[in-house]
Write an enzyme that holds these catalytic residues in place. Structure first.
Site, PDB file in Angstrom:
ATOM      1  N   HIS A 160      -2.826 -80.427 103.056  1.00 47.55           N
ATOM      2  CA  HIS A 160      -3.258 -80.576 104.453  1.00 47.55           C
ATOM      3  C   HIS A 160      -2.071 -80.371 105.397  1.00 47.55           C
ATOM      4  O   HIS A 160      -0.922 -80.602 105.012  1.00 47.55           O
ATOM      5  CB  HIS A 160      -3.833 -81.976 104.669  1.00 47.55           C
ATOM      6  CG  HIS A 160      -4.871 -82.363 103.653  1.00 47.55           C
ATOM      7  ND1 HIS A 160      -4.555 -83.024 102.485  1.00 47.55           N
ATOM      8  CD2 HIS A 160      -6.195 -82.148 103.620  1.00 47.55           C
ATOM      9  CE1 HIS A 160      -5.658 -83.209 101.775  1.00 47.55           C
ATOM     10  NE2 HIS A 160      -6.672 -82.685 102.431  1.00 47.55           N
ATOM     11  N   ASP A 168      -1.342 -84.420  96.642  1.00 48.23           N
ATOM     12  CA  ASP A 168      -2.563 -83.613  96.753  1.00 48.23           C
ATOM     13  C   ASP A 168      -2.265 -82.130  96.953  1.00 48.23           C
ATOM     14  O   ASP A 168      -3.178 -81.304  96.975  1.00 48.23           O
ATOM     15  CB  ASP A 168      -3.536 -84.179  97.799  1.00 48.23           C
ATOM     16  CG  ASP A 168      -3.101 -83.989  99.248  1.00 48.23           C
ATOM     17  OD1 ASP A 168      -2.323 -83.078  99.541  1.00 48.23           O
ATOM     18  OD2 ASP A 168      -3.572 -84.784 100.095  1.00 48.23           O
TER      19      ASP A 168
HETATM   20 MN   LIG Z   1      -0.322 -85.339 103.469  1.00 43.51          MN
END
Ligand SMILES: [Mn+2]
Length: 286
Positions: A113, A215
């Site tokens: 992200h 992630d």
């Molecule tokens: Mn992050």
């Protein structure tokens, strides 16, 4: 800390990393280790850090403690390793790395992200989706003001592994000076080339802070994260990046965030994180 998002469990990340043999792995490389222990974080189920402004103020208080501890590392000339927790901890750690000379700090943000939302653009309101905005000077005042408001120029950021950006956030990224290598660029030219371009972009910086969100990896490699996204870095792409960054000798501090043992499979994500920390700190195959 788990106040930057709504799931429980990521507050246990540091325990999982310690349990996975972090200290021994670093010592095997010949480094000395001082574990400063955990920073105390209010429980999100207590009224003290419930929601809204209370939550923002609680994150700001914790990040101020992280900033103070990190600043001490910088002043001592010690490598600072920050264990999360959700990605909001980086507001404290990056501001600490930046505090004496923000114009010459490079930040490499390895993540699925962009973490470039503001309270106005964020669909969830979760602060772990906002640290890059805060560190570059935009967002909720209690967070932006940490460290006397020290901010790192967006052009000093290189993001790697990006593949999930909110629509209003994408407009902000495109209008900013952030340097972004999405998965598409990594697929096209390969990680070795991306790592080399990253270091070229940060030639004007005399030191680098790396912020590693687990992630960023393919969820099959790192299942224990709160917001997994398909199509991430492979095991070797992540290690190659860490190995190249280690060789550049400019990396002075590192965050390892979003390890969530509740969602993990037999501590696999924490074990991978420890291996990546070792690569970043000089572990070589031969
Ligand atoms: Mn992050």
């Amino acid at each position: 800390m788990d106040l930057g998002q709504k799931r429980r469990g990521v507050d246990m990340g540091p325990s999982a990393l310690r349990y996975a043999g972090l200290e021994a792995a670093i010592k095997r490389l010949g480094h000395q280790v001082t574990d400063l222990g955990d920073i105390q974080v209010p429980n999100p189920e207590s009224g003290q850090a419930a929601v809204g402004d209370k939550r923002t103020n609680a994150v700001a208080e914790v990040c101020t403690l992280i900033y103070q501890a990190g600043k001490q590392c910088v002043e001592d000339g010690t490598f600072g390793l920050f264990l999360g927790g959700d990605h909001s901890i980086s507001i404290g750690s990056v501001k600490a790395a930046a505090h004496h000379a923000p114009q010459t700090l490079g930040v490499i943000w390895i993540d699925a992200h962009a973490d470039f939302n503001t309270p106005q653009t964020s669909p969830s309101g979760n602060i772990h989706g906002m640290p890059v905005a805060v560190i570059t000077g935009e967002g909720a005042a209690p967070l932006v003001n940490i460290g006397d408001g020290v901010a790192v120029p967006a052009k000093n950021f290189v993001q790697i592994g990006i593949r999930d950006v909110d629509s209003e956030e994408a407009k902000r990224v495109n209008a900013s000076d952030l340097n972004v290598f999405t998965m598409r660029e990594i697929d096209t030219v390969g990680m070795a080339q991306i790592a080399a371009q990253t270091l070229t972009l940060l030639e004007h910086c005399d030191r680098i802070h790396v912020s590693l969100d687990l992630d960023s990896l393919e969820p099959a490699e790192a299942p224990g994260v709160g917001t997994p996204v398909q199509g991430g870095l492979s095991y070797r792409e992540a290690h190659l990046l860490a190995e190249i960054l280690s060789e550049c000798k400019k990396v002075r501090s590192l965050d390892v965030v979003e390890v969530n043992p509740i969602l993990d499979e037999r501590n696999k994500t924490a074990v991978l994180a420890v291996e990546l920390i070792a690569s970043m700190l000089g572990k070589k195959i031969l």
